[in-house]
Design a protein around this motif. Structure first.
Motif, PDB file in Angstrom:
ATOM      1  N   THR A 271       0.690  -1.185   0.013  1.00  0.00           N
ATOM      2  CA  THR A 271       0.008   0.015  -0.127  1.00  0.00           C
ATOM      3  C   THR A 271       0.738   1.433   0.085  1.00  0.00           C
ATOM      4  OG1 THR A 271      -0.093  -0.305   2.484  1.00  0.00           O
ATOM      5  CG2 THR A 271      -1.947  -1.171   1.191  1.00  0.00           C
TER       6      THR A 271
ATOM      7  N   THR B 254       0.110   3.972  -2.964  1.00  0.00           N
ATOM      8  CA  THR B 254      -0.614   5.288  -2.436  1.00  0.00           C
ATOM      9  C   THR B 254       0.282   6.451  -2.694  1.00  0.00           C
ATOM     10  OG1 THR B 254       0.292   4.983  -0.151  1.00  0.00           O
ATOM     11  CG2 THR B 254      -2.056   4.360  -0.519  1.00  0.00           C
TER      12      THR B 254
ATOM     13  N   LEU C 139      -5.755   3.639   3.549  1.00  0.00           N
ATOM     14  CA  LEU C 139      -6.059   4.852   2.520  1.00  0.00           C
ATOM     15  C   LEU C 139      -6.662   6.003   2.930  1.00  0.00           C
ATOM     16  CD1 LEU C 139      -7.814   2.440  -0.021  1.00  0.00           C
ATOM     17  CD2 LEU C 139      -5.674   3.478  -0.332  1.00  0.00           C
TER      18      LEU C 139
ATOM     19  N   THR D 113      -3.698   8.036   4.686  1.00  0.00           N
ATOM     20  CA  THR D 113      -2.848   8.584   3.803  1.00  0.00           C
ATOM     21  C   THR D 113      -3.365   9.668   2.767  1.00  0.00           C
ATOM     22  OG1 THR D 113      -3.303   6.720   2.437  1.00  0.00           O
ATOM     23  CG2 THR D 113      -1.243   6.479   3.560  1.00  0.00           C
TER      24      THR D 113
ATOM     25  N   GLY E  14     -11.299   7.724   5.314  1.00  0.00           N
ATOM     26  CA  GLY E  14     -11.588   6.896   4.106  1.00  0.00           C
ATOM     27  C   GLY E  14     -12.823   6.806   3.350  1.00  0.00           C
TER      28      GLY E  14
ATOM     29  N   ALA F 291      -7.382   7.564  -7.781  1.00  0.00           N
ATOM     30  CA  ALA F 291      -7.559   7.657  -6.355  1.00  0.00           C
ATOM     31  C   ALA F 291      -9.203   7.732  -5.744  1.00  0.00           C
ATOM     32  CB  ALA F 291      -7.005   9.053  -5.860  1.00  0.00           C
TER      33      ALA F 291
ATOM     34  N   LEU G 179     -10.555   4.153  -6.272  1.00  0.00           N
ATOM     35  CA  LEU G 179      -9.863   3.175  -5.410  1.00  0.00           C
ATOM     36  C   LEU G 179     -10.495   3.512  -4.024  1.00  0.00           C
ATOM     37  CD1 LEU G 179      -7.719   0.684  -4.927  1.00  0.00           C
ATOM     38  CD2 LEU G 179      -5.997   2.662  -4.458  1.00  0.00           C
ATOM     39  N   MET G 180     -10.726   4.799  -3.561  1.00  0.00           N
ATOM     40  CA  MET G 180     -11.037   5.020  -2.302  1.00  0.00           C
ATOM     41  C   MET G 180     -12.608   4.644  -2.287  1.00  0.00           C
ATOM     42  SD  MET G 180      -8.824   6.548  -0.297  1.00  0.00           S
ATOM     43  CE  MET G 180      -9.558   7.461   0.831  1.00  0.00           C
TER      44      MET G 180
END
Length: 421
Positions: free
Chosen positions: A50, A54, A198, A201, A367, A403, A406-407
């Motif tokens: 990860t 990221t 996630l 970050t 997240g 991003a 994915l999130m």
């Protein structure tokens, strides 16, 4: 390269670093350290990948935020207020406020717990109150330049986490596999950790801070900035270095807990101090002490960023005067919001939530809220009315939408598993 020339090269590079480095370093706050430690303790080296994934996503989103701040000379909230409808502005505030306050409280609790660990004769609650008071005094009384300079040098604290893994024997082949070969387990615990990673970050407060600090930095320059390729390259370099530094620290924290704790059968971290204590008999006093001091140092770095972000969000939303460059009597609302956020964060410690759970919950909450904010940032960064000729290029859009997707997938997966449970 001669030593003198090397020194000047390093000094010149250090001077160029600013908002990007501080933003990246503040991402590795006690909330982040706890989340990464929990990931390593529960799943060993299987979440190391990860850190690799990221980095480009973080760098792309933060570069957009920096560019928005540079072009508009305002933070994200101010830009939204000027160019978008009020419902979108209030939606962003609604999504951001609880996560940031929870994060502040979790960090205060983590610092207090570790302070008590280092000095057992003083209760954790006293440390938490003391740290809260100290931070509020620093936020109010330090001038902007001094404040930014202190935050910049506090970033060095994070280097302790790069030392800890080398105090313990490592299997570098296993580390390489964990870094390059993603492993995903489709269960609620793993997805929760993944969303937490996630979320911590790609934390929403970092988006606000990055844009606002670039805007404030330019306002304080003596000459009016003419945006050109060099300015944009310098900002991108600052952001990229900050995000890389952040992810290297993330990698080494997961590595530490994934080898020392996981391999020793310690798979569940209930408190922040337990993570540090568990290292002591396994990796030695030095590892234990460095880990503990790192939690306090990162808290001192991150909490002012969290409070400042929230103050900018609220004051810009309502058009109030605010900013770290102003004294208390010039921006009372700004500093009152910072004080209220600190007090609310402190009070979270007295509602029966353990520090480690608060840290993880704040990361998971980020997240869940980050996809909404990433979508807003992407729209602003592609809006020619706002950005003029400095809209996103194809690569920025690709990374930004990656991003976002994915999130969103991670957040929806967590919601689905919660419903099934």
């Amino acid at each position: 390269m001669p030593k003198k020339k090397l020194f000047f090269t390093i000094r010149s590079f250090w001077k160029k670093l600013g908002p990007g480095l501080i933003t990246g370093a503040s991402d590795d706050d006690p909330s982040g350290i706890a989340t990464y430690s929990q990931a390593g303790a529960q799943y060993g080296l299987s979440t190391l990948w990860t850190a690799l994934i990221t980095f480009p996503l973080m760098a792309a989103i933060q570069e957009m935020c920096a560019r928005i701040g540079l072009v508009t000379s305002k933070g994200l909230t101010g830009t939204l207020r000027d160019h978008y409808s009020r419902p979108i502005l209030y939606l962003m505030v609604l999504f951001s406020f609880p996560a940031i306050v929870m994060n502040i409280g979790a960090n205060i609790a983590g610092m207090g717990a570790v302070g008590n660990l280092l000095v057992p004769t003083i209760p954790a609650a006293f440390f938490s109150i003391g740290f809260t008071a100290l931070l509020f005094i620093l936020i109010i009384y330090l001038p902007y330049r001094k404040f930014a300079s202190i935050l910049k040098y506090l970033c060095i604290v994070l280097l302790v986490y790069l030392i800890v893994p080398f105090l313990y024997k490592q299997d570098w082949l296993a580390i390489l596999k964990g870094t390059l070969i993603p492993k995903i387990a489709f269960d609620k615990k793993y997805i929760s950790i993944l969303v937490g990673i996630l979320g911590t970050t790609l934390s929403p407060y970092l988006f606000f801070w990055q844009a606002t600090m670039v805007a404030e930095d330019n306002i304080h320059k003596r000459k009016k900035i003419i945006i050109d390729k060099k300015i944009l390259d310098d900002i991108k370099q600052d952001v990229d270095f900050g995000m890389l530094f952040s992810n290297i620290v993330m990698f080494f924290v997961i590595l530490t807990s994934g080898t020392v704790l996981f391999n020793s059968g310690i798979h569940n971290i209930e408190t922040v101090e337990q993570a540090a204590l568990a290292l002591r008999p396994l990796a030695g006093d030095a590892a234990y002490l460095l880990f503990a001091l790192g939690v306090i140092g990162t808290g001192l770095l991150a909490i002012p960023v969290l409070c400042g972000s929230l103050s900018y969000i609220i004051t810009e939303s309502f058009g109030w005067k605010g900013g770290l460059d102003k004294k208390f009597h010039q921006a009372k609302a700004f500093y009152v919001v910072a004080g209220i956020s600190l007090v609310l964060g402190l009070l979270i410690n007295y509602v029966g939530i353990s520090p480690i759970k608060a840290l993880l919950w704040s990361a998971i909450l980020y997240g869940l809220t980050a996809p909404v904010l990433i979508a807003i940032i992407l729209h602003i960064a592609n809006n020619k009315v706002v950005m003029g000729e400095f809209t996103n290029n194809k690569f920025s859009n690709f990374m930004g939408f990656t991003a976002l997707i994915l999130m969103s997938i991670a957040a929806l997966a967590l919601i689905y598993l919660q419903v099934l449970d």
